[in-house]
Design a protein around this motif. Sequence first.
Motif, mmCIF file in Angstrom:
data_model
loop_
_atom_site.group_PDB
_atom_site.id
_atom_site.type_symbol
_atom_site.label_atom_id
_atom_site.label_comp_id
_atom_site.label_asym_id
_atom_site.label_seq_id
_atom_site.Cartn_x
_atom_site.Cartn_y
_atom_site.Cartn_z
ATOM 1 N N HIS A 446 0.477 -14.378 -15.526
ATOM 2 C CA HIS A 446 1.497 -15.400 -15.276
ATOM 3 C C HIS A 446 2.338 -15.071 -14.031
ATOM 4 N N PHE A 447 1.659 -14.653 -13.004
ATOM 5 C CA PHE A 447 2.357 -14.301 -11.757
ATOM 6 C C PHE A 447 1.795 -15.166 -10.615
ATOM 7 N N THR A 448 2.667 -15.507 -9.677
ATOM 8 C CA THR A 448 2.254 -16.317 -8.515
ATOM 9 C C THR A 448 2.249 -15.448 -7.255
ATOM 10 N N PHE A 449 1.081 -15.321 -6.658
ATOM 11 C CA PHE A 449 0.949 -14.584 -5.392
ATOM 12 C C PHE A 449 1.056 -15.599 -4.243
ATOM 13 N N ASN A 450 2.083 -15.458 -3.411
ATOM 14 C CA ASN A 450 2.237 -16.353 -2.256
ATOM 15 C C ASN A 450 2.569 -15.565 -0.984
ATOM 16 N N PHE A 451 2.076 -14.374 -0.905
ATOM 17 C CA PHE A 451 2.316 -13.493 0.241
ATOM 18 C C PHE A 451 0.981 -12.849 0.640
ATOM 19 N N THR A 452 0.984 -12.099 1.709
ATOM 20 C CA THR A 452 -0.245 -11.516 2.250
ATOM 21 C C THR A 452 -0.557 -10.187 1.586
ATOM 22 N N LEU A 453 -1.795 -10.014 1.204
ATOM 23 C CA LEU A 453 -2.300 -8.725 0.743
ATOM 24 C C LEU A 453 -3.210 -8.154 1.825
ATOM 25 N N GLU A 454 -2.940 -6.909 2.224
ATOM 26 C CA GLU A 454 -3.678 -6.343 3.347
ATOM 27 C C GLU A 454 -4.052 -4.884 3.076
ATOM 28 N N ASN A 455 -5.310 -4.557 3.451
ATOM 29 C CA ASN A 455 -5.810 -3.178 3.416
ATOM 30 C C ASN A 455 -5.606 -2.562 2.025
ATOM 31 N N GLN A 456 -6.159 -3.229 1.019
ATOM 32 C CA GLN A 456 -5.992 -2.781 -0.367
ATOM 33 C C GLN A 456 -7.332 -2.801 -1.098
ATOM 34 N N ASP A 466 -2.895 -16.247 -13.536
ATOM 35 C CA ASP A 466 -2.185 -16.000 -12.268
ATOM 36 C C ASP A 466 -2.527 -17.102 -11.259
ATOM 37 N N LYS A 467 -1.599 -17.316 -10.326
ATOM 38 C CA LYS A 467 -1.803 -18.298 -9.262
ATOM 39 C C LYS A 467 -1.756 -17.602 -7.902
ATOM 40 N N PHE A 468 -2.742 -17.941 -7.097
ATOM 41 C CA PHE A 468 -2.797 -17.419 -5.721
ATOM 42 C C PHE A 468 -2.695 -18.642 -4.806
ATOM 43 N N ILE A 469 -1.501 -18.908 -4.276
ATOM 44 C CA ILE A 469 -1.242 -20.156 -3.550
ATOM 45 C C ILE A 469 -0.706 -19.851 -2.146
ATOM 46 N N PHE A 478 -11.758 -6.414 -4.396
ATOM 47 C CA PHE A 478 -11.564 -6.365 -5.853
ATOM 48 C C PHE A 478 -12.863 -5.845 -6.470
ATOM 49 N N GLU A 479 -12.781 -4.722 -7.172
ATOM 50 C CA GLU A 479 -13.969 -4.093 -7.750
ATOM 51 C C GLU A 479 -13.835 -4.012 -9.274
ATOM 52 N N ASP A 480 -14.876 -4.478 -9.971
ATOM 53 C CA ASP A 480 -14.935 -4.378 -11.436
ATOM 54 C C ASP A 480 -13.676 -4.959 -12.091
ATOM 55 N N SER A 481 -13.233 -6.097 -11.623
ATOM 56 C CA SER A 481 -11.991 -6.699 -12.126
ATOM 57 C C SER A 481 -12.289 -7.992 -12.874
ATOM 58 N N LEU A 482 -11.302 -8.434 -13.664
ATOM 59 C CA LEU A 482 -11.419 -9.644 -14.473
ATOM 60 C C LEU A 482 -10.396 -10.672 -14.008
ATOM 61 N N PHE A 483 -10.868 -11.918 -13.764
ATOM 62 C CA PHE A 483 -9.981 -13.038 -13.440
ATOM 63 C C PHE A 483 -10.225 -14.114 -14.502
ATOM 64 N N GLU A 484 -9.180 -14.435 -15.268
ATOM 65 C CA GLU A 484 -9.332 -15.416 -16.338
ATOM 66 C C GLU A 484 -8.211 -16.444 -16.253
ATOM 67 N N ASP A 485 -8.624 -17.729 -16.243
ATOM 68 C CA ASP A 485 -7.671 -18.848 -16.173
ATOM 69 C C ASP A 485 -6.749 -18.730 -14.951
ATOM 70 N N CYS A 486 -7.313 -18.327 -13.843
ATOM 71 C CA CYS A 486 -6.526 -18.201 -12.600
ATOM 72 C C CYS A 486 -6.740 -19.428 -11.718
ATOM 73 N N TYR A 487 -5.849 -19.578 -10.723
ATOM 74 C CA TYR A 487 -5.893 -20.745 -9.844
ATOM 75 C C TYR A 487 -5.672 -20.284 -8.394
ATOM 76 N N PHE A 488 -6.662 -20.561 -7.535
ATOM 77 C CA PHE A 488 -6.573 -20.208 -6.117
ATOM 78 C C PHE A 488 -6.471 -21.509 -5.313
ATOM 79 N N GLU A 489 -5.431 -21.627 -4.484
ATOM 80 C CA GLU A 489 -5.263 -22.829 -3.655
ATOM 81 C C GLU A 489 -4.794 -22.437 -2.251
#
Length: 692
Positions: A446-456, A466-469, A478-489
């Motif tokens: 239940h978190f909204t990502f609206n900033f830049t992710l770099e070199n991670q 989660d929302k990635f907007i 992203f390695e061996d990770s789970l994304f469930e009911d997420c929204y990318f826009e």
Amino acid sequence: DGYRNTNQVSDDYRYQDGNYDAPNDGYYRGGDEPAQEEDAQSDVTEGHDEDDEVYEGEYQGIPHPDDIKEKQKKRAPAVDDEYRDRADLMAERMEDEEQLAHQYENIIEECGHGRFQWTLFFVLGLALMADGVEVFVVGFVLPSAEKDMCLTSSNKGMLGLIVYLGMMVGAVLLGGLADKLGRKQCLIISLAINAAFAFLSSFVQGYGFFLFCRLISGLGIGGTLPIVFAYFSEFLSREKRGEHLSWLCMFWMIGGIYASAMAWSIIPHYGWGFSMGSKYHFHSWRVFVLVCALPCIASLVALKFMPESPRFLLEIGKHDEAWMILKQVHDTNMRAKGEPERVFTVSYIKTPKQVDEFIEIQSSTGTWYQRWLVRITTTLKQVWDNVLYCLTAQYRMNTLMLAVVWFTMALSYYGLIVWFPDMIRYLQDEAYDSRVKIFDEEEVSHFTFNFTLENQIHRNGEYRNDKFIGMKFKEVRFEDSLFEDCYFEDVRSSETFFENCTIISTVFYNTDLYEHKFINCRLINSTFMKEKEGCHIDFEEDNDFLIYLVSFLGSLSVLPGNIISALLMDKVGRIKMIGGSMLISAVCCFFLFFGNSESAMIGWQCLFCGASIAAWNALDVITVELYPTDKRATAFGILNGLCKFGAILGNSIFSSFVGITKVVPILLASSALVGGGLLALRLPETREQVLM
């Protein structure tokens, strides 16, 4: 029997150098004929009696056409040329060329060195500057163009080499044509091709068409180098030639500086452009391509006001045109020196015997394309004959030695010029990777990502609801990770991948997260809607400024070498300049073993470029001087084409060892320079000879 035949008596008078020699057989003969010939010669000069009839142009020192025809009739051989052996005609032509070479040297000295040569210097310098710009353009636009046109690694490599391929073909073809059609005409054709296709390449969107435009643009600019040096050398006297051809080489350096400065000023400003829908994008790097065509266009316009090379015109028998141009050079320089009253004293210039067979096709013969086809094939055959002539016994050894020197110089120089920036990028990437942030087993919901992710790097994470907007991913995995009911826009990404991830009931709307970015992933009930079309430049690279700075400093570092080579070219000699410069450059290569930082690599690059430029300048000068006028541009074009072939090999070989080992590139470059430098010492010295 006491009377001699009239024809026999007339044959006893032999015309030699404008005088009759009478036989010494005891017979008296009147002196009317010698007196008439002497009068005819005096009519050619300006000092004739005022009572004599003055024809238009005699006050300028131009001989009367009737007098020239009379002299040519007296000098004509008894047998028509069509019945003479070709070897005899060629021997006569070579004798004429030797006489012309020494006479032309005296004429150029009489014309002086002044305003005309300096004007031509700047006009041809702009053409040489365009050649220097062309070498740097693709390297500067590649980082942006690869994202704008979705280029793969192989496509980028082809785009980097295609310009050299075009320049290689253009040097041979247009250099050869310059010996048949003229220096000025072929240089105009060369610059026009480059300007037209460089301009067109800035607007095309597809990779294939862009590649084609840069190929033809390279073909056009490839002809400038051989033509420019052949053209300018034919307006210089022997004592000025080495120095001023070396000064002319500085414009190649100015071209590199101009390209670097424009790239730094324009390309990072991504907003300098426009878009028409989602299909057509005109970004800042395309503006940079347009700006880089300006030196070529400026030279093309200025060249329209310059004359053809008089030395070339004399070679093809156009005496009057050559005379008028030489008089123009003389009068321009004398007026600039404040001596307009000085008269051009040359009245007649030796022209070599014309051996080539030209058949003028009548307009009623065949169709228009058949006539053009005959003309084109005839001209190309003559160019090919010139190429073969450079390998005849008289020039074979010099051509082969020069070919080896040109090739070894190009292999090492262009190879290292590409290797230096690649090594700097590799060192930067290593430093960047060392700062990577790693997140293990994080749980975010239940978190909204609206900033830049770099070199991670995110491993074994769980992301639910989660929302990635409106965000950016740069160098994120992203390695061996789970994304469930997420929204990318409205997500943009660069070098971002999902590996071995499970993605459940997730929506991707208006993103550039394409299928190839999901590696071995399980997508369950996930939806991709309205994916971003085309390719997009998402981020400005932090190291762009450093790359432009490296190229700028590399171009600027040749300035001391240019000045030294220009001042010492006629004092030290061409051969010692080539050998010494190449051997010093080889020594500089060994110091590259100690280049373990960005600043060290930049420093060694500047040292190498500054040491090697003297060899390039001397190679240009000696190549011009070793070949006769009717083969000069052809020979220069062949050798310069071989140089571009060496550049292609150098780029391919040296770049393949980046990040693997420094030993192979350094040893290969230094060995090539040592071998070429030692071989150059066996070439003949040309600083004391006239242009043949």
